[in-house]
Scaffold this active site. Structure first.
Site, short mmCIF file in Angstrom:
data_model
loop_
_atom_site.label_atom_id
_atom_site.label_comp_id
_atom_site.label_asym_id
_atom_site.label_seq_id
_atom_site.Cartn_x
_atom_site.Cartn_y
_atom_site.Cartn_z
N HIS A 1 0.79 -1.23 0.00
CA HIS A 1 0.00 0.00 0.00
C HIS A 1 0.83 1.28 0.00
O HIS A 1 0.29 2.36 -0.23
CB HIS A 1 -0.94 0.01 1.21
CG HIS A 1 -0.24 0.24 2.52
ND1 HIS A 1 0.57 -0.71 3.12
CD2 HIS A 1 -0.23 1.32 3.35
CE1 HIS A 1 1.04 -0.23 4.24
NE2 HIS A 1 0.58 0.99 4.41
N GLY B 1 3.67 1.63 -1.93
CA GLY B 1 4.41 1.72 -3.18
C GLY B 1 3.69 2.53 -4.24
O GLY B 1 2.59 3.05 -4.02
N GLY C 1 0.34 0.37 -5.14
CA GLY C 1 -0.56 0.19 -4.00
C GLY C 1 -1.10 1.50 -3.46
O GLY C 1 -2.30 1.61 -3.12
N SER D 1 2.51 -7.53 -15.13
CA SER D 1 3.22 -6.42 -15.77
C SER D 1 3.41 -6.77 -17.24
O SER D 1 3.66 -7.92 -17.59
CB SER D 1 4.59 -6.21 -15.12
OG SER D 1 5.38 -5.33 -15.88
N SER D 2 3.29 -5.77 -18.11
CA SER D 2 3.37 -6.04 -19.55
C SER D 2 4.74 -6.57 -19.97
O SER D 2 4.88 -7.15 -21.04
CB SER D 2 3.03 -4.78 -20.34
OG SER D 2 3.95 -3.74 -20.05
N CYS D 3 5.76 -6.38 -19.12
CA CYS D 3 7.10 -6.86 -19.48
C CYS D 3 7.21 -8.38 -19.42
O CYS D 3 8.24 -8.94 -19.78
CB CYS D 3 8.16 -6.23 -18.59
SG CYS D 3 8.08 -6.75 -16.87
N TYR E 1 12.11 -11.88 -13.26
CA TYR E 1 10.90 -11.20 -12.80
C TYR E 1 9.68 -11.70 -13.57
O TYR E 1 8.62 -11.99 -12.98
CB TYR E 1 11.06 -9.69 -12.98
CG TYR E 1 9.84 -8.88 -12.65
CD1 TYR E 1 9.51 -8.60 -11.32
CD2 TYR E 1 9.02 -8.38 -13.65
CE1 TYR E 1 8.39 -7.85 -11.01
CE2 TYR E 1 7.89 -7.62 -13.35
CZ TYR E 1 7.58 -7.36 -12.03
OH TYR E 1 6.47 -6.62 -11.73
N LYS F 1 6.17 -13.47 -12.15
CA LYS F 1 4.85 -12.87 -12.32
C LYS F 1 3.92 -13.76 -13.15
O LYS F 1 2.71 -13.82 -12.88
CB LYS F 1 4.98 -11.49 -12.96
CG LYS F 1 5.76 -10.48 -12.13
CD LYS F 1 5.15 -10.25 -10.77
CE LYS F 1 4.08 -9.21 -10.77
NZ LYS F 1 3.60 -8.87 -9.40
N PRO G 1 -0.90 -4.40 -16.28
CA PRO G 1 -0.67 -2.98 -16.59
C PRO G 1 0.54 -2.80 -17.51
O PRO G 1 1.49 -3.57 -17.48
CB PRO G 1 -0.39 -2.35 -15.22
CG PRO G 1 -0.79 -3.38 -14.21
CD PRO G 1 -0.61 -4.70 -14.88
N THR G 2 0.49 -1.75 -18.30
CA THR G 2 1.64 -1.36 -19.11
C THR G 2 2.63 -0.60 -18.22
O THR G 2 2.52 -0.61 -17.01
CB THR G 2 1.17 -0.50 -20.30
OG1 THR G 2 2.27 -0.31 -21.20
CG2 THR G 2 0.63 0.84 -19.85
N ASN G 3 3.61 0.08 -18.82
CA ASN G 3 4.60 0.84 -18.05
C ASN G 3 3.91 1.95 -17.26
O ASN G 3 3.20 2.77 -17.83
CB ASN G 3 5.63 1.47 -19.00
CG ASN G 3 6.36 0.44 -19.80
OD1 ASN G 3 7.11 -0.38 -19.27
ND2 ASN G 3 6.14 0.45 -21.11
N HIS H 1 12.92 2.70 -13.38
CA HIS H 1 12.52 2.52 -14.76
C HIS H 1 12.83 3.79 -15.55
O HIS H 1 13.27 4.80 -14.99
CB HIS H 1 11.03 2.19 -14.84
CG HIS H 1 10.70 0.83 -14.31
ND1 HIS H 1 10.13 0.62 -13.07
CD2 HIS H 1 10.86 -0.40 -14.86
CE1 HIS H 1 9.94 -0.67 -12.88
NE2 HIS H 1 10.39 -1.32 -13.94
N ARG I 1 7.47 2.67 -26.40
CA ARG I 1 6.90 2.31 -25.11
C ARG I 1 5.54 3.00 -24.92
O ARG I 1 5.29 4.09 -25.42
CB ARG I 1 7.83 2.72 -23.97
CG ARG I 1 9.09 1.89 -23.87
CD ARG I 1 8.82 0.46 -23.44
NE ARG I 1 10.06 -0.31 -23.33
CZ ARG I 1 10.60 -0.97 -24.33
NH1 ARG I 1 10.04 -0.95 -25.52
NH2 ARG I 1 11.72 -1.67 -24.15
#
Length: 309
Positions: free
Chosen positions: A12, A14, A17, A108-110, A137, A141, A164-166, A180, A210
């Protein structure tokens, strides 16, 4: 999910969060719980199970994760896979065992394959090789996302996932060793301006494309999905728009007010050449983003100056 429902936001404090907490509060939710790392180590299975048994949250947003940019992912792959697996395994299993009504896991989209067809549809997950610089990572995920799918498939648990994307925005990580690209460039241009530097170095060639989503939009999308989606497949959250790293750097340079030059260090990695999400599924459900990129960068730079320096 009612306004008085007991909602646990893991992570929460970060970037992700804290945005979810802000969004929930704006929507009138008053029974939101969170724990700092010092109060609850999500890597400690016993502590996590004790927390769920005692607090009995009804809804869970799993936004806690060990995250970082290309450099951090390259240097600490063992930490990234192990710690993320620990966190998500502990939380997802405890949520099931202690009868959480609904859980949302954030991917995460990565974690999509490096050479995905563009824009990236949800069905492309695991269709090709991963980007080597963040493989550890990504594998963690993917495992969390699949864990939610399998608990839904086997037990009927209402566990969903989003991709989510970046992301960028308030409470981002501006540490140049682990951040990032967006926060790294904001900090680089600000420090170059303050110190009257002649140029700013940007990693790579500047050609990768991106997509960037303001974290407040991401949070709104997550809360929307919690109330409007119960499918087994994950859902992409993004803008459906992209920009080159060069264009991003030039935009940030203008917003910060740096007057020097840009220098692209082609000895540094570019990462995935292009990464644009297909967000048609989320649009069909009835949600779309609101914050335009330039406005979002301006507000993020303002937050950086007010809170980070």
């Amino acid at each position: 999910m009612e306004r008085n429902s007991k909602i646990y936001v893991a992570g929460h404090r970060g970037l992700v969060g804290s945005a979810i907490v802000r969004n929930l509060k704006e929507k009138g939710c008053s029974n939101i719980i969170g724990r700092t790392h010092e109060e609850l180590d999500l890597k400690d299975q016993k502590s996590v199970r004790n927390f769920f048994r005692e607090e009995k949250p009804e809804y869970v947003f799993l936004a806690a994760a060990k995250v970082g940019g290309i450099n951090a992912n390259n240097i600490y792959p063992a930490d990234f896979i192990y710690e993320n697996l620990e966190i998500q395994n502990n939380v997802i299993k405890a949520a099931f065992d202690y009868k959480v009504k609904k859980l949302l896991f954030l991917g995460s989209s990565c974690i999509y394959p490096k050479m995905c067809p563009q824009p990236i549809k949800e069905k492309y997950l695991l269709s090709g090789y991963l980007e080597a610089t963040n493989e550890a990572y990504a594998l963690a995920k993917i495992s969390g996302l699949k864990m939610c799918q399998f608990f839904k498939r086997q037990y009927g648990a209402d566990f969903i996932s989003c991709m989510p994307t970046n992301l960028y925005g308030p409470k981002d990580n501006f540490d140049l060793n682990s951040s990032h690209v967006m926060p790294a460039l904001i900090r680089k241009f600000h420090e170059a301006k303050v110190n009257n530097k002649e140029f700013v170095e940007v990693w790579g060639t500047g050609t990768p494309l991106r997509e960037f989503l303001h974290v407040d939009d991401m949070a709104d999308g997550c809360v929307f999905l919690m109330g409007n989606y119960d499918g087994e497949e994950h859902v992409n959250i993004g803008t459906g728009k992209e920009i080159t790293i060069r264009e991003l750097a030039e935009t940030i340079k203008e917003i910060v007010g740096f007057t020097g030059e840009l220098k692209f260090n082609k000895d540094k990695p570019d990462g995935t050449p292009r990464k644009l999400l297909d967000v048609s599924k989320l649009k069909e459900l009835g949600w779309t983003y609101k914050v335009q990129l330039k406005d979002g960068i301006k507000s993020t730079y303002h937050w950086f100056k007010e809170n980070y320096l």
